[in-house]
Design a protein around this motif. Structure first.
Motif, mmCIF file in Angstrom:
data_model
loop_
_atom_site.group_PDB
_atom_site.id
_atom_site.type_symbol
_atom_site.label_atom_id
_atom_site.label_comp_id
_atom_site.label_asym_id
_atom_site.label_seq_id
_atom_site.Cartn_x
_atom_site.Cartn_y
_atom_site.Cartn_z
ATOM 1 N N VAL A 10 -16.360 67.525 47.926
ATOM 2 C CA VAL A 10 -16.989 66.214 48.084
ATOM 3 C C VAL A 10 -17.394 65.640 46.729
ATOM 4 O O VAL A 10 -17.369 64.419 46.518
ATOM 5 N N ALA A 11 -17.732 66.509 45.786
ATOM 6 C CA ALA A 11 -18.127 66.035 44.461
ATOM 7 C C ALA A 11 -16.991 65.291 43.766
ATOM 8 O O ALA A 11 -17.234 64.472 42.878
ATOM 9 N N GLY A 12 -15.751 65.580 44.156
ATOM 10 C CA GLY A 12 -14.601 64.928 43.537
ATOM 11 C C GLY A 12 -14.149 63.678 44.257
ATOM 12 O O GLY A 12 -13.205 63.016 43.818
ATOM 13 N N THR A 125 -2.750 52.328 37.736
ATOM 14 C CA THR A 125 -1.994 52.838 38.870
ATOM 15 C C THR A 125 -2.658 52.424 40.174
ATOM 16 O O THR A 125 -3.713 51.772 40.182
ATOM 17 N N TYR A 126 -2.048 52.821 41.277
ATOM 18 C CA TYR A 126 -2.591 52.605 42.618
ATOM 19 C C TYR A 126 -3.791 53.529 42.783
ATOM 20 O O TYR A 126 -3.639 54.750 42.840
ATOM 21 N N THR A 127 -4.981 52.949 42.864
ATOM 22 C CA THR A 127 -6.189 53.777 42.806
ATOM 23 C C THR A 127 -6.344 54.723 43.988
ATOM 24 O O THR A 127 -6.917 55.806 43.847
ATOM 25 N N ASN A 128 -5.823 54.356 45.167
ATOM 26 C CA ASN A 128 -5.920 55.274 46.304
ATOM 27 C C ASN A 128 -5.035 56.503 46.102
ATOM 28 O O ASN A 128 -5.307 57.574 46.648
ATOM 29 N N GLY A 129 -3.955 56.352 45.328
ATOM 30 C CA GLY A 129 -3.107 57.503 45.027
ATOM 31 C C GLY A 129 -3.822 58.493 44.134
ATOM 32 O O GLY A 129 -3.851 59.705 44.403
ATOM 33 N N SER A 130 -4.412 58.013 43.039
ATOM 34 C CA SER A 130 -5.129 58.907 42.140
ATOM 35 C C SER A 130 -6.370 59.480 42.820
ATOM 36 O O SER A 130 -6.737 60.635 42.602
ATOM 37 N N ALA A 131 -7.024 58.683 43.682
ATOM 38 C CA ALA A 131 -8.199 59.177 44.401
ATOM 39 C C ALA A 131 -7.835 60.326 45.339
ATOM 40 O O ALA A 131 -8.625 61.265 45.522
ATOM 41 N N THR A 132 -6.642 60.276 45.921
ATOM 42 C CA THR A 132 -6.212 61.367 46.796
ATOM 43 C C THR A 132 -6.070 62.663 46.009
ATOM 44 O O THR A 132 -6.513 63.727 46.451
ATOM 45 N N ALA A 133 -5.465 62.581 44.827
ATOM 46 C CA ALA A 133 -5.339 63.769 43.988
ATOM 47 C C ALA A 133 -6.711 64.302 43.588
ATOM 48 O O ALA A 133 -6.961 65.525 43.617
ATOM 49 N N LEU A 134 -7.626 63.411 43.244
ATOM 50 C CA LEU A 134 -8.979 63.829 42.876
ATOM 51 C C LEU A 134 -9.683 64.516 44.045
ATOM 52 O O LEU A 134 -10.451 65.462 43.847
ATOM 53 N N SER A 135 -9.425 64.054 45.253
ATOM 54 C CA SER A 135 -10.092 64.637 46.414
ATOM 55 C C SER A 135 -9.678 66.087 46.653
ATOM 56 O O SER A 135 -10.389 66.828 47.336
ATOM 57 N N TYR A 136 -8.538 66.483 46.107
ATOM 58 C CA TYR A 136 -8.100 67.873 46.205
ATOM 59 C C TYR A 136 -8.425 68.668 44.937
ATOM 60 O O TYR A 136 -7.929 69.778 44.749
ATOM 61 N N GLY A 137 -9.250 68.093 44.084
ATOM 62 C CA GLY A 137 -9.734 68.813 42.912
ATOM 63 C C GLY A 137 -8.848 68.723 41.694
ATOM 64 O O GLY A 137 -9.027 69.495 40.740
ATOM 65 N N ALA A 138 -7.901 67.777 41.671
ATOM 66 C CA ALA A 138 -6.998 67.655 40.522
ATOM 67 C C ALA A 138 -7.719 67.095 39.305
ATOM 68 O O ALA A 138 -8.714 66.376 39.418
ATOM 69 N N GLU A 139 -7.186 67.424 38.135
ATOM 70 C CA GLU A 139 -7.578 66.765 36.893
ATOM 71 C C GLU A 139 -6.487 65.756 36.576
ATOM 72 O O GLU A 139 -5.296 66.087 36.618
ATOM 73 N N LEU A 140 -6.874 64.526 36.268
ATOM 74 C CA LEU A 140 -5.896 63.467 36.028
ATOM 75 C C LEU A 140 -5.653 63.261 34.545
ATOM 76 O O LEU A 140 -6.582 63.314 33.735
ATOM 77 N N LEU A 141 -4.387 63.034 34.194
ATOM 78 C CA LEU A 141 -4.011 62.629 32.841
ATOM 79 C C LEU A 141 -3.324 61.287 32.943
ATOM 80 O O LEU A 141 -2.276 61.165 33.596
ATOM 81 N N GLU A 142 -3.883 60.254 32.303
ATOM 82 C CA GLU A 142 -3.330 58.915 32.389
ATOM 83 C C GLU A 142 -2.305 58.669 31.288
ATOM 84 O O GLU A 142 -2.526 59.011 30.129
ATOM 85 N N VAL A 143 -1.172 58.060 31.670
ATOM 86 C CA VAL A 143 -0.100 57.726 30.730
ATOM 87 C C VAL A 143 0.116 56.215 30.784
ATOM 88 O O VAL A 143 0.249 55.640 31.877
#
Length: 257
Positions: A10-12, A125-143
């Protein structure tokens, strides 16, 4: 006040700018031109056709029963036929009907993303896409993105020796920039992904909306069936978002897909 036992993930979780925009727009009582949402104009939605189909199909009791996991068989067959001869032609064992493109993105992250995994995303990017990855604990790298899409040659430098678990891209008419990833960059992206063993999330909700110019082969087509390419598609932009129907082409014979 009682403290609830939230799950660690939930923290992510992050709020959705897009969902907030939708709520805001629905509160408006005056005419408005909506630049915030990627949805068809009201006059472009075939409401009369959809109403006729609903009147016929929803009158049957079995329309409310459980359907096959891979999707309603007649829809599954019709979609396979629709895709025949296109860049997204696929086989029955690789096609899964989803509740819009978002379920396809969630399905990918559920299958492949562990907490702490590095996921490359475009910026913007499409923010709901990156938010989905974050919800599973991913670390994001923006290009960064330019007129030819993601600047793929920046990837090795930005990664600085790290290996991404996945690369999330909207290659055609990217949301929100509108850029299309060039053919050269598509080949380079697949080359790099294969060298790292990274999955490529090919999110293409807009590709069928081309009105000018020649279509660029999809990443899925260029990947020639490589299971590292996970394609996500939706009817939200080409028919109506409220249908909540999309499809994905996951790895073949995946019993968990």
């Amino acid at each position: 006040m009682r403290t609830l036992p939230y799950a660690g993930r939930v923290a992510g979780l992050v709020g959705s700018v897009i969902d907030s925009s939708t709520s805001l727009l629905h509160k408006q009582t005056h005419d408005i031109v909506r630049f915030a949402m990627g949805s068809p104009a009201a006059e472009a939605v075939p409401s009369a056709v959809l109403a006729a189909i609903a009147a016929e199909q929803l009158s049957r009791p079995d329309a409310y029963d459980y359907a096959a996991t891979e999707g309603d068989p007649p829809l599954h067959d019709a979609l396979l036929e629709m895709l025949r001869g296109t860049s997204d032609e696929t086989t029955a064992d690789r096609l899964t009907i989803t509740a819009g493109g978002m379920q396809g993105l969630d399905l990918f992250c559920k299958l492949f993303v562990d907490p702490g995994d590095l996921v490359v995303v475009e910026s913007p990017t499409y923010t709901n896409g990156s938010a989905t990855a974050l919800s599973y604990g991913a670390e994001l790298l923006e290009v960064p993105v330019d007129v030819d899409g993601m600047i793929v040659d920046d990837l090795p430098r930005l990664l600085d020796g790290r290996r991404p678990k996945a690369i999330y891209t909207i290659p055609t008419f990217q949301n929100p920039s509108g850029a299309t990833l060039s053919l050269e960059r598509r080949h380079r992206l697949l080359e790099l992904a294969r060298s790292w063993g990274a999955m490529v999330i090919d999110d293409d909700p807009y590709g069928l909306l081309r009105f000018a110019g020649d279509p660029v082969p999809t990443l899925r087509e260029l990947g020639a069936g490589d299971p590292l390419v996970f394609a996500v598609r939706t009817f939200s932009k080409i028919v109506a978002p409220g249908l909540r129907v999309g499809w994905s082409t996951p790895i073949p014979n995946c019993s968990r897909c």
